[in-house]
Design a protein around this motif. Structure first.
Motif, PDB file in Angstrom:
ATOM      1  N   ASP A  94       0.794  -1.222   0.000  1.00 31.69           N
ATOM      2  CA  ASP A  94       0.000   0.000   0.000  1.00 31.69           C
ATOM      3  C   ASP A  94       0.829   1.275   0.000  1.00 31.69           C
ATOM      4  O   ASP A  94       0.286   2.366   0.164  1.00 31.69           O
ATOM      5  CB  ASP A  94      -0.952  -0.001   1.202  1.00 31.69           C
ATOM      6  CG  ASP A  94      -1.962  -1.135   1.132  1.00 31.69           C
ATOM      7  OD1 ASP A  94      -2.346  -1.505   0.003  1.00 31.69           O
ATOM      8  OD2 ASP A  94      -2.343  -1.657   2.199  1.00 31.69           O
ATOM      9  N   THR A  95       2.138   1.147  -0.174  1.00 36.74           N
ATOM     10  CA  THR A  95       3.014   2.315  -0.159  1.00 36.74           C
ATOM     11  C   THR A  95       3.320   2.767  -1.589  1.00 36.74           C
ATOM     12  O   THR A  95       3.662   1.957  -2.451  1.00 36.74           O
ATOM     13  CB  THR A  95       4.346   1.988   0.560  1.00 36.74           C
ATOM     14  OG1 THR A  95       4.049   1.584   1.895  1.00 36.74           O
ATOM     15  CG2 THR A  95       5.273   3.187   0.584  1.00 36.74           C
ATOM     16  N   GLU A  96       3.176   4.049  -1.816  1.00 33.55           N
ATOM     17  CA  GLU A  96       3.493   4.613  -3.131  1.00 33.55           C
ATOM     18  C   GLU A  96       5.004   4.542  -3.336  1.00 33.55           C
ATOM     19  O   GLU A  96       5.783   4.890  -2.457  1.00 33.55           O
ATOM     20  CB  GLU A  96       3.031   6.065  -3.204  1.00 33.55           C
ATOM     21  CG  GLU A  96       3.288   6.704  -4.552  1.00 33.55           C
ATOM     22  CD  GLU A  96       2.848   8.161  -4.610  1.00 33.55           C
ATOM     23  OE1 GLU A  96       2.849   8.697  -5.725  1.00 33.55           O
ATOM     24  OE2 GLU A  96       2.529   8.761  -3.565  1.00 33.55           O
ATOM     25  N   PHE A  97       5.405   4.065  -4.526  1.00 30.36           N
ATOM     26  CA  PHE A  97       6.829   3.994  -4.809  1.00 30.36           C
ATOM     27  C   PHE A  97       7.112   4.284  -6.279  1.00 30.36           C
ATOM     28  O   PHE A  97       6.236   4.217  -7.130  1.00 30.36           O
ATOM     29  CB  PHE A  97       7.418   2.626  -4.414  1.00 30.36           C
ATOM     30  CG  PHE A  97       7.030   1.487  -5.328  1.00 30.36           C
ATOM     31  CD1 PHE A  97       7.853   1.099  -6.367  1.00 30.36           C
ATOM     32  CD2 PHE A  97       5.844   0.800  -5.128  1.00 30.36           C
ATOM     33  CE1 PHE A  97       7.511   0.046  -7.203  1.00 30.36           C
ATOM     34  CE2 PHE A  97       5.478  -0.248  -5.957  1.00 30.36           C
ATOM     35  CZ  PHE A  97       6.320  -0.633  -6.998  1.00 30.36           C
ATOM     36  N   GLY A  98       8.360   4.615  -6.518  1.00 32.72           N
ATOM     37  CA  GLY A  98       8.857   4.811  -7.864  1.00 32.72           C
ATOM     38  C   GLY A  98      10.065   3.920  -8.068  1.00 32.72           C
ATOM     39  O   GLY A  98      10.688   3.473  -7.111  1.00 32.72           O
ATOM     40  N   VAL A  99      10.378   3.652  -9.319  1.00 30.81           N
ATOM     41  CA  VAL A  99      11.552   2.843  -9.638  1.00 30.81           C
ATOM     42  C   VAL A  99      12.580   3.688 -10.381  1.00 30.81           C
ATOM     43  O   VAL A  99      12.229   4.528 -11.203  1.00 30.81           O
ATOM     44  CB  VAL A  99      11.192   1.584 -10.460  1.00 30.81           C
ATOM     45  CG1 VAL A  99      10.365   0.619  -9.632  1.00 30.81           C
ATOM     46  CG2 VAL A  99      10.476   1.926 -11.743  1.00 30.81           C
ATOM     47  N   SER A 100      13.823   3.437 -10.034  1.00 33.98           N
ATOM     48  CA  SER A 100      14.942   4.103 -10.667  1.00 33.98           C
ATOM     49  C   SER A 100      15.677   3.076 -11.520  1.00 33.98           C
ATOM     50  O   SER A 100      15.916   1.953 -11.064  1.00 33.98           O
ATOM     51  CB  SER A 100      15.870   4.657  -9.575  1.00 33.98           C
ATOM     52  OG  SER A 100      17.038   5.161 -10.145  1.00 33.98           O
ATOM     53  N   LEU A 101      16.001   3.457 -12.741  1.00 33.86           N
ATOM     54  CA  LEU A 101      16.660   2.509 -13.641  1.00 33.86           C
ATOM     55  C   LEU A 101      17.581   3.234 -14.598  1.00 33.86           C
ATOM     56  O   LEU A 101      17.369   4.410 -14.897  1.00 33.86           O
ATOM     57  CB  LEU A 101      15.609   1.703 -14.408  1.00 33.86           C
ATOM     58  CG  LEU A 101      14.494   2.498 -15.065  1.00 33.86           C
ATOM     59  CD1 LEU A 101      14.677   2.551 -16.549  1.00 33.86           C
ATOM     60  CD2 LEU A 101      13.177   1.854 -14.722  1.00 33.86           C
ATOM     61  N   PRO A 102      18.592   2.537 -15.091  1.00 32.18           N
ATOM     62  CA  PRO A 102      19.495   3.174 -16.052  1.00 32.18           C
ATOM     63  C   PRO A 102      18.826   3.335 -17.413  1.00 32.18           C
ATOM     64  O   PRO A 102      17.913   2.578 -17.763  1.00 32.18           O
ATOM     65  CB  PRO A 102      20.674   2.197 -16.127  1.00 32.18           C
ATOM     66  CG  PRO A 102      20.103   0.874 -15.752  1.00 32.18           C
ATOM     67  CD  PRO A 102      18.992   1.172 -14.768  1.00 32.18           C
ATOM     68  N   GLY A 103      19.289   4.297 -18.179  1.00 34.56           N
ATOM     69  CA  GLY A 103      18.759   4.511 -19.525  1.00 34.56           C
ATOM     70  C   GLY A 103      19.011   3.337 -20.448  1.00 34.56           C
ATOM     71  O   GLY A 103      18.379   3.209 -21.489  1.00 34.56           O
ATOM     72  N   SER A 104      19.905   2.454 -20.056  1.00 35.84           N
ATOM     73  CA  SER A 104      20.223   1.280 -20.869  1.00 35.84           C
ATOM     74  C   SER A 104      19.343   0.076 -20.552  1.00 35.84           C
ATOM     75  O   SER A 104      19.474  -0.971 -21.164  1.00 35.84           O
ATOM     76  CB  SER A 104      21.687   0.892 -20.659  1.00 35.84           C
ATOM     77  OG  SER A 104      21.916   0.570 -19.296  1.00 35.84           O
ATOM     78  N   ALA A 105      18.416   0.215 -19.596  1.00 39.99           N
ATOM     79  CA  ALA A 105      17.567  -0.912 -19.194  1.00 39.99           C
ATOM     80  C   ALA A 105      16.675  -1.345 -20.352  1.00 39.99           C
ATOM     81  O   ALA A 105      16.074  -0.503 -21.027  1.00 39.99           O
ATOM     82  CB  ALA A 105      16.703  -0.524 -17.997  1.00 39.99           C
ATOM     83  N   PRO A 106      16.562  -2.650 -20.586  1.00 37.88           N
ATOM     84  CA  PRO A 106      15.640  -3.129 -21.623  1.00 37.88           C
ATOM     85  C   PRO A 106      14.194  -2.892 -21.194  1.00 37.88           C
ATOM     86  O   PRO A 106      13.847  -3.077 -20.017  1.00 37.88           O
ATOM     87  CB  PRO A 106      15.935  -4.631 -21.712  1.00 37.88           C
ATOM     88  CG  PRO A 106      17.206  -4.854 -20.966  1.00 37.88           C
ATOM     89  CD  PRO A 106      17.341  -3.732 -19.993  1.00 37.88           C
ATOM     90  N   ILE A 107      13.358  -2.504 -22.105  1.00 35.49           N
ATOM     91  CA  ILE A 107      11.954  -2.235 -21.790  1.00 35.49           C
ATOM     92  C   ILE A 107      11.276  -3.473 -21.202  1.00 35.49           C
ATOM     93  O   ILE A 107      10.387  -3.351 -20.368  1.00 35.49           O
ATOM     94  CB  ILE A 107      11.177  -1.684 -23.022  1.00 35.49           C
ATOM     95  CG1 ILE A 107       9.768  -1.206 -22.624  1.00 35.49           C
ATOM     96  CG2 ILE A 107      11.101  -2.721 -24.129  1.00 35.49           C
ATOM     97  CD1 ILE A 107       9.732  -0.039 -21.697  1.00 35.49           C
ATOM     98  N   GLU A 108      11.723  -4.663 -21.589  1.00 39.87           N
ATOM     99  CA  GLU A 108      11.136  -5.895 -21.059  1.00 39.87           C
ATOM    100  C   GLU A 108      11.334  -5.996 -19.542  1.00 39.87           C
ATOM    101  O   GLU A 108      10.502  -6.564 -18.842  1.00 39.87           O
ATOM    102  CB  GLU A 108      11.745  -7.131 -21.743  1.00 39.87           C
ATOM    103  CG  GLU A 108      11.392  -7.263 -23.210  1.00 39.87           C
ATOM    104  CD  GLU A 108      12.179  -6.301 -24.107  1.00 39.87           C
ATOM    105  OE1 GLU A 108      13.312  -5.897 -23.749  1.00 39.87           O
ATOM    106  OE2 GLU A 108      11.657  -5.938 -25.169  1.00 39.87           O
TER     107      GLU A 108
END
Length: 169
Positions: free
Chosen positions: A46-60
């Protein structure tokens, strides 16, 4: 860090946490690495969160988290590394409707491009924000009014306008 939107500088609602232990200790919205998103969502559904990822991450790798996260922060290692712009276009095409953040040493000249690709905010290290203050970013966002790529920015591209004008002539 300085957070800039199309309207100017704003306060960041999210607290960054790099480990699952640190993330679980945060009260309120938390920004976590993509690698711990499943574990966090299970532990704190129930906690709002965001994800951090590199620009090279595959969309999959990103797709499974788009329905749960309210923020996706794409990390730019350098202003000359444009992979984050390509990734955010893919995220937008997947239907993500939350906040899209470009994070890293971008420059004001890239602000219009970032907004056109789908980013809603840019998070700058203080060294970059000191070099190019918010006023410079606000001026830069309006420097580009036309674009050549279809599906980029708001409204039809230059090519689409030309084709429409030819049909109307």
């Amino acid at each position: 860090m300085t957070l800039i939107t199309e309207a100017g500088a704003v306060e960041d609602r999210f607290t960054r946490a790099d480990t699952i232990e640190a993330a679980l200790a945060v009260e309120g919205p938390v920004l976590i690495p993509l690698a711990i998103a499943d574990e966090f969502a299970t532990a704190r559904p129930d906690t709002e969160f965001g994800v951090s990822l590199p620009g090279s991450a595959p969309i999959e790798d990103v797709k499974p988290h788009l329905a749960k996260a309210s923020l996706v922060a794409v990390e730019f290692p350098a202003f000359a590394d444009g992979r984050g712009f390509s990734l955010v276009k893919k995220i937008v095409r997947e239907g993500f409707s939350g906040t899209l953040r470009a994070s890293g040493p971008l420059i004001a000249d890239e602000f219009a491009d970032a907004l056109a690709c789908g980013f809603t905010e840019v998070e700058l290290p203080e060294t970059m924000a000191n070099r190019q203050p918010v006023q410079q970013w606000m001026a830069a966002k309006d420097t580009m009014s036309e674009h050549y790529q279809s599906g980029y920015g708001r409204g039809p591209s230059i090519l689409q306008k030309r084709l429409a004008a030819r049909k109307g002539a």
